[in-house]
Design a protein around this motif. Structure first.
Motif, PDB file in Angstrom:
ATOM      1  N   SER A  35      36.968  33.469  51.138  1.00 16.06           N
ATOM      2  CA  SER A  35      36.663  34.825  50.676  1.00 16.06           C
ATOM      3  C   SER A  35      36.968  35.807  51.790  1.00 16.06           C
ATOM      4  O   SER A  35      36.648  35.559  52.954  1.00 16.06           O
ATOM      5  CB  SER A  35      35.191  34.937  50.291  1.00 16.06           C
ATOM      6  N   SER A  51      34.131  37.973  46.718  1.00 15.17           N
ATOM      7  CA  SER A  51      33.721  39.381  46.720  1.00 15.17           C
ATOM      8  C   SER A  51      34.540  40.147  45.685  1.00 15.17           C
ATOM      9  O   SER A  51      35.462  39.616  45.084  1.00 15.17           O
ATOM     10  CB  SER A  51      33.983  39.970  48.099  1.00 15.17           C
ATOM     11  N   ARG A  52      34.234  41.432  45.545  1.00 15.81           N
ATOM     12  CA  ARG A  52      35.013  42.253  44.615  1.00 15.81           C
ATOM     13  C   ARG A  52      36.473  42.346  45.067  1.00 15.81           C
ATOM     14  O   ARG A  52      37.378  42.459  44.252  1.00 15.81           O
ATOM     15  CB  ARG A  52      34.405  43.642  44.474  1.00 15.81           C
ATOM     16  N   ALA A  59      38.258  39.426  43.890  1.00 14.48           N
ATOM     17  CA  ALA A  59      38.543  39.610  42.467  1.00 14.48           C
ATOM     18  C   ALA A  59      39.766  40.503  42.286  1.00 14.48           C
ATOM     19  O   ALA A  59      40.662  40.224  41.484  1.00 14.48           O
ATOM     20  CB  ALA A  59      37.329  40.212  41.750  1.00 14.48           C
ATOM     21  N   GLU A  82      28.053  39.230  40.481  1.00 18.26           N
ATOM     22  CA  GLU A  82      28.587  40.147  41.483  1.00 18.26           C
ATOM     23  C   GLU A  82      30.037  40.535  41.178  1.00 18.26           C
ATOM     24  O   GLU A  82      30.407  41.705  41.285  1.00 18.26           O
ATOM     25  CB  GLU A  82      28.512  39.477  42.865  1.00 18.26           C
ATOM     26  N   THR A  83      30.853  39.565  40.782  1.00 21.37           N
ATOM     27  CA  THR A  83      32.286  39.843  40.619  1.00 21.37           C
ATOM     28  C   THR A  83      32.667  40.255  39.188  1.00 21.37           C
ATOM     29  O   THR A  83      33.602  41.036  39.007  1.00 21.37           O
ATOM     30  CB  THR A  83      33.122  38.606  40.998  1.00 21.37           C
ATOM     31  N   TRP A 140      33.360  43.922  38.275  1.00 25.51           N
ATOM     32  CA  TRP A 140      34.620  44.477  38.779  1.00 25.51           C
ATOM     33  C   TRP A 140      35.785  44.080  37.892  1.00 25.51           C
ATOM     34  O   TRP A 140      36.701  44.865  37.683  1.00 25.51           O
ATOM     35  CB  TRP A 140      34.861  44.018  40.222  1.00 25.51           C
TER      36      TRP A 140
END
Lengths: 477, 279, 304
Positions: B22, B44-45, B48, B206-207, B210
């Motif tokens: 990541s 993380s975004r 993504a 979290e992802t 997005w």
């Protein structure tokens, strides 16, 4: 003064009997609104009031949904496909029998030329009911399982550009599949839907199977957000479609959306030029450009740009703008003052952004909402008139040098409803058609529709298909 | 003789055919087949975002590949999953599930050159026109993989999306990411072009937002979105560019049942081409 | 100012013309057929159509008496109707027609060049033409060599037209394409250009001996050709649909086609003609109907 003048040849409006006011069509009869609010439907060609129409309230929507639910549970859902089929055939026949009346009313309420209402809209409306009538008792053969079931109550909201045709696209497949419907016509064009309600009565369609609730945006919102509906089908702007998609999120409502477009009509240097000119003209000036799949961007190959534009301008000069009821009229009235304002605004922006504006000399009537057929040259992809849907008789001309560039420009939009290709080279048609991200690709033709042919968009032009076997999927579980 | 010291594996993301950590440098603990705790990458975004970019650039070529070619590549992947059968069983502790997953992959591989015939065809329009409808892939699809049935569930959402020509960004099951990573290793050594499948481990909560809101993603499969509130929020985000959304099933899914074609057709567009017929 | 186009490679030139999409062309022609013409315009259109008629008799059974009767009708179709544009006959009947029409201003047209098949040696076609002109024809309707055209011998077709044009002298040359034998609209467009490049003053659809004869779509394609030829060269070439146009309603549809395709310049008997025999009577019947408000009947127009 030309030797050869077309004298006005107006279709008689006496063929249609417009009532001064209409109620809502709920549970098989015309009823008053719960709270009595009304609005006026005007003739956009004259600004005369045609009729007073009810603005449906949430309570009215409740009543309509309840009627549709009862009809679904007790009559239409349990009915055999064969009987549903026969009701739809009846409706199709009644539409054919009353088609002149419906065409005149459509032209009056919408502003579209009678020639188009008569030769395009109405034949397609009847054909659509005929087509889906035949499906009602054959659904197990449609490829959606051996025993496909209806969804229940469908909430349907349609636009003003093809009022009756959009009604047909919504109601015919829904009913064929065994659903009942509550349909809201557009606020500026409610009258043919109300005449259609009379046709349902004439056909002895069981009460509650079709309910028509007139009104504006708030009525539509109450309908699509109603917890009692199982299915939402909407045709209209991408902006409203987005809001509807948000509102049904997290529900079990099924959703299909038929939204905006900014179609590219690509003319290669080996195109059949005369037919291409016709196709471009038909692509953007058909129905005053009030067409979601309108070919509003002309992409012309640089090597033929000058001669093609000359031919296009010559052809545009022949367009007859004026009285929609005149059988010789090619371009009718803009549907509403609001739409006219938007077309004017975006056209002004086109000039401000540096594009060159051209219109043929044409006299516009003093009263009513009118906009001359307009061509913008020197347009680039960055211009707003190349990106935003104008929904009016305004064509933006861009150029390209290679097929790759044409495809890139055609696809360079959030929309993906339709596209056009003009070339005599078959392999180029197939290769370019493959690469265009659009739901309908017309090659060497444009703006053709048929009940057997699925219609619908990619990307922000919406999802789901209307027409054909594909159109059943939206109404089956 | 002392027992051999095992070489432990680092579990990374799978983006554009490569196995990066990541970009955030974060990881989270998950349990390995042998029971110890290992670190999986916590996407993380930005991961993504990178995955979407990889999927988008892979899309034209994958969508444009012949259906026969896609079918061949998918079938080859099934062969390779079979070759890693023992490893997948170790990771899932579900031999029947692994076998079913391999069979499911084979089943979908065979659809590559049939779906267009089943869901497309000629339309008998009332005029002198050739009129043909054919399905085409929607584009980049973000997939929230189901948390249950780690391999069968995963295969059942990935294979139908890619066999028709879509490219995907898959959010692996948060608590059971290892089969997804092993699948990534299979895909990386298969003939599947880089970027067609991208797999992110970590927390979908979290992802996924997005991806749901990403304007260059065309479809969203919420099968693994078990929290109804989150699923609703993501579906709402997806409306911004009218993504095609496959909602989570209200009932538990029986992954061994016949899946039908719905998972393919949800991420297909129908294109209809008209041409006049005239001499 | 006219520009002369002299292609060195006719085949390349003709095949470089834009193609014609059959469906699109037919739809455009059909759409123009829905134009509705009313009252004053219709009256003027009927008179114009009468003035555009090439009153034709092309039968093996033609006799001097029959031709003289036709010429009388050409001069005085009936009532206050205007005279027609021309009388069109076989070469053997040209002396009769020329005599009967003397002083009327009505043109004497003659089919020549081994009409209708064109299957004769060139010297015979030229002799045919010269004889007709010598006997008083001021318009010659020639047929192109369709066999040569369809087998791609464009130079041969071209040279025959050039030779016939020369044989015509002062007489106007109408080149019959016989579109019913050309099979495609692409060929109609190419043959139109070929005929214009070779010096034809008119392009004409048909002999009337082959089906289909004139159709609105074929005429549309030919009108596009004369329009584009004028734009390219400055020279104005006329168009004559012939065969199958029998009613006033049809004739008016053709006039709409002319106005909206080539333009109003062509709404002139010098540039647009109808090759017809029975059309005139229907134009007269409709004219009477407009004047009297009653439908007329065949007993009130003459049979010739």
């Amino acid at each position: 003064m030309s030797f050869f003048e077309y004298a006005p040849a107006p279709e008689s409006r006496s063929i249609v009997d417009i009532r001064s006011s209409y109620g809502l069509f709920i549970d098989g009869s015309f009823v008053d609104s719960v709270d009595g609010k009304t609005f006026k439907s005007v003739n956009p060609a004259t600004e005369e009031q045609l009729a007073e129409v009810v603005e449906g309230s949430p309570a009215d929507v409740d009543a309509a949904v309840a009627a549709a639910r009862r009809a679904f549970d007790t009559v239409w859902g349990p009915m055999s496909g064969a009987d549903r089929s026969k009701y739809l055939f009846r409706i199709a026949r009644l539409i054919q029998e009353r088609s002149r009346e419906l065409a005149v009313l459509e032209s009056l309420d919408n502003g579209k030329p009678i020639r188009e209402a008569r030769d395009v809209d109405l034949p397609l409306v009847a054909a659509h009911f005929f087509y889906y009538a035949g499906w009602a008792d054959k659904l197990s053969h449609a490829g959606f399982g051996s025993d496909p079931r209806p969804l229940g109550v469908a909430a349907q909201v349609i636009p003003w550009n093809f009022p009756l045709l959009m009604l047909a696209w919504k109601i015919a497949p829904a009913l064929a599949c065994g659903n009942t419907v509550v349909l809201k016509p557009a606020e500026t064009t409610p009258l043919t839907a109300l005449l259609f309600a009379e046709i349902c009565q004439q056909a002895d369609l069981p009460p509650g199977v079709v309910n028509i609730v007139t009104g504006a945006g708030e009525t539509g919102r109450a309908l699509v957000e109603h917890p009692g509906v199982d299915k939402v089908a909407f045709t209209g702007s991408t902006e409203v479609g987005r809001a509807i998609a948000r509102s049904v999120a997290g529900t079990r409502k099924r959703l299909t959306l038929e939204l905006g477009g900014k179609a590219a009509n690509i003319v290669f240097d080996d195109a059949p030029i005369d037919q291409a000119v016709e196709g471009i003209v038909n692509g953007i000036f058909f129905n005053q450009g009030h067409v979601c799949c309108a070919g509003s961007r002309l992409l012309v190959q640089e090597s033929v740009q000058d001669s093609f534009l000359d031919a296009l301008k010559r052809r545009m000069s022949l367009l007859r703008v004026g009285d929609p009821l005149d059988k010789n009229t090619d371009v009718g009235a803009i549907n509403s003052a609001a739409q006219l304002a938007r077309i004017r605004e975006l056209s002004a922006v086109g000039e401000e952004e540096g594009a060159s504006r051209w219109s043929p000399a044409c006299e516009l009537p003093d009263r009513g909402f009118w906009f001359a057929p307009t061509l913008f040259t020197g347009v680039s992809q960055a211009h707003r008139i190349a990106r935003e849907e104008i929904f009016g008789p305004v064509l933006s001309v861009l150029t390209f040098r290679t097929p790759d560039e044409a495809v890139e420009k055609a696809n360079n939009t959030p929309y993906g409803l339709s596209a056009g290709i003009w070339t005599e080279k078959g392999s180029r048609i197939l290769a370019v058609a493959d690469r265009l991200r659009a739901g309908v690709v017309w090659a060497n033709t444009f703006n053709k529709f048929d009940p057997t042919s699925p219609f619908g968009g990619y990307k922000e032009s919406g999802y789901g298909r209307e027409g054909g076997r594909h159109g059943l999927e939206a109404y089956l579980a | 003789m002392p027992e051999r010291l095992a070489v432990r594996k680092t579990y990374k993301l799978f983006i554009g055919g490569a196995f990066p950590r990541s970009e955030s440098g974060r990881s989270y603990p998950v349990s390995s087949p042998s029971g110890e705790t290992v670190n999986a990458s916590l996407a993380s975004r930005k991961d993504a975002r990178d995955a979407v970019r990889a999927a988008r650039s892979a899309f034209p070529k994958w969508a444009g590949a012949t259906a026969y070619n896609r079918g061949q590549i998918l079938y080859r992947i099934a062969e390779m999953i079979e070759g890693r059968r023992e490893q997948f069983i170790a990771e899932t502790r579900d031999a029947a599930g692994v076998d079913a997953a391999i069979d499911r992959w084979v089943w979908y591989a065979g659809w590559a050159d049939k779906i267009a015939q089943v869901h497309g065809g000629a339309n008998p329009v009332a005029g002198p026109y050739f009129n043909l409808s054919a399905p085409e892939p929607t584009g980049v699809v973000a997939v929230v993989a189901p948390p249950d049935s780690p391999l069968l569930g995963l295969v059942s959402v990935v294979a139908p999306a890619i066999v028709t020509g879509n490219t995907v960004v898959v959010l692996a099951a948060e608590d059971h990411p290892l089969p997804a990573i092993t699948l990534a290793e299979v895909l990386a050594t298969s003939d599947l072009p880089a970027g067609v499948v991208n797999i992110l481990t970590g927390r979908p909560a979290e992802t996924a937002p997005w991806l749901a809101a990403h304007m260059d993603v065309n479809g969203l499969d919420l099968t693994g979105a078990t929290d109804p509130e989150l699923a609703t929020a993501w579906e709402r985000d997806a409306a911004e560019n009218l993504k095609r959304v496959l909602r989570p099933s209200p009932d538990a899914i029986d992954w061994s049942a016949d899946p039908g074609t719905g998972r393919m057709t949800t991420f297909l567009e129908t294109k209809t081409v008209w041409h006049p017929k005239g001499v | 100012m006219t520009a002369v186009i002299q292609p060195t490679d006719l085949r390349a030139y003709l095949h470089g013309l834009p193609g014609v999409d059959k469906v699109g062309a037919e739809q455009r022609a059909a759409m123009l057929g829905t134009r509705s013409i009313k009252t004053t315009s219709k009256r003027a259109a009927l008179d114009l159509a009468i003035r555009m008629v090439d009153l034709t008799t092309l039968e093996g059974a033609d006799t001097p008496g029959k031709v003289r009767a036709l010429c009388a009708k050409a001069r005085h179709p009936g009532g206050d109707a205007p005279a027609v544009a021309a009388v069109c006959v076989y070469p053997s009947m040209v002396p009769v027609a020329a005599e009967a029409l003397r002083g009327s201003g009505i043109h004497v047209a003659s089919v020549a060049t081994a009409f209708p098949s064109g299957q004769a040696p060139l010297p015979i076609k030229l002799a045919d033409t010269r004889a007709a002109v010598r006997d008083g024809a001021d318009e010659i309707d020639m047929v192109i060599n369709r066999g040569a055209f369809l087998s791609g011998r464009y130079d041969q077709v071209f040279e025959e037209i050039v030779a016939v044009k020369e044989a015509c002298g002062e007489a106007h040359l109408k080149v019959i394409l016989e579109t019913g034998e050309l099979a495609t609209y692409d060929n109609v467009r190419r043959a139109s250009w070929l005929a214009m490049l070779a010096g034809g003053d008119f392009i004409k659809t048909s002999t009337g001996k082959v089906q289909p004869a004139a159709t609105p779509a074929v005429t549309l394609v030919m009108l596009e050709a004369v329009r584009d030829f004028r734009a390219a060269t400055g020279r104005i070439v006329g168009v004559k649909p012939a065969g199958g146009i029998r009613t006033a309603k049809d004739a008016i549809k053709y006039l709409v086609l002319v106005a909206e395709t080539a333009g109003e310049t062509w709404l002139d008997p010098d540039l647009f003609r109808f090759g017809a025999s029975t059309l005139l009577n229907d134009l007269l019947l409709q004219r009477t109907k407009m004047a009297t408000g009653r439908y007329s009947g065949p007993d009130y127009v003459t049979l010739d």
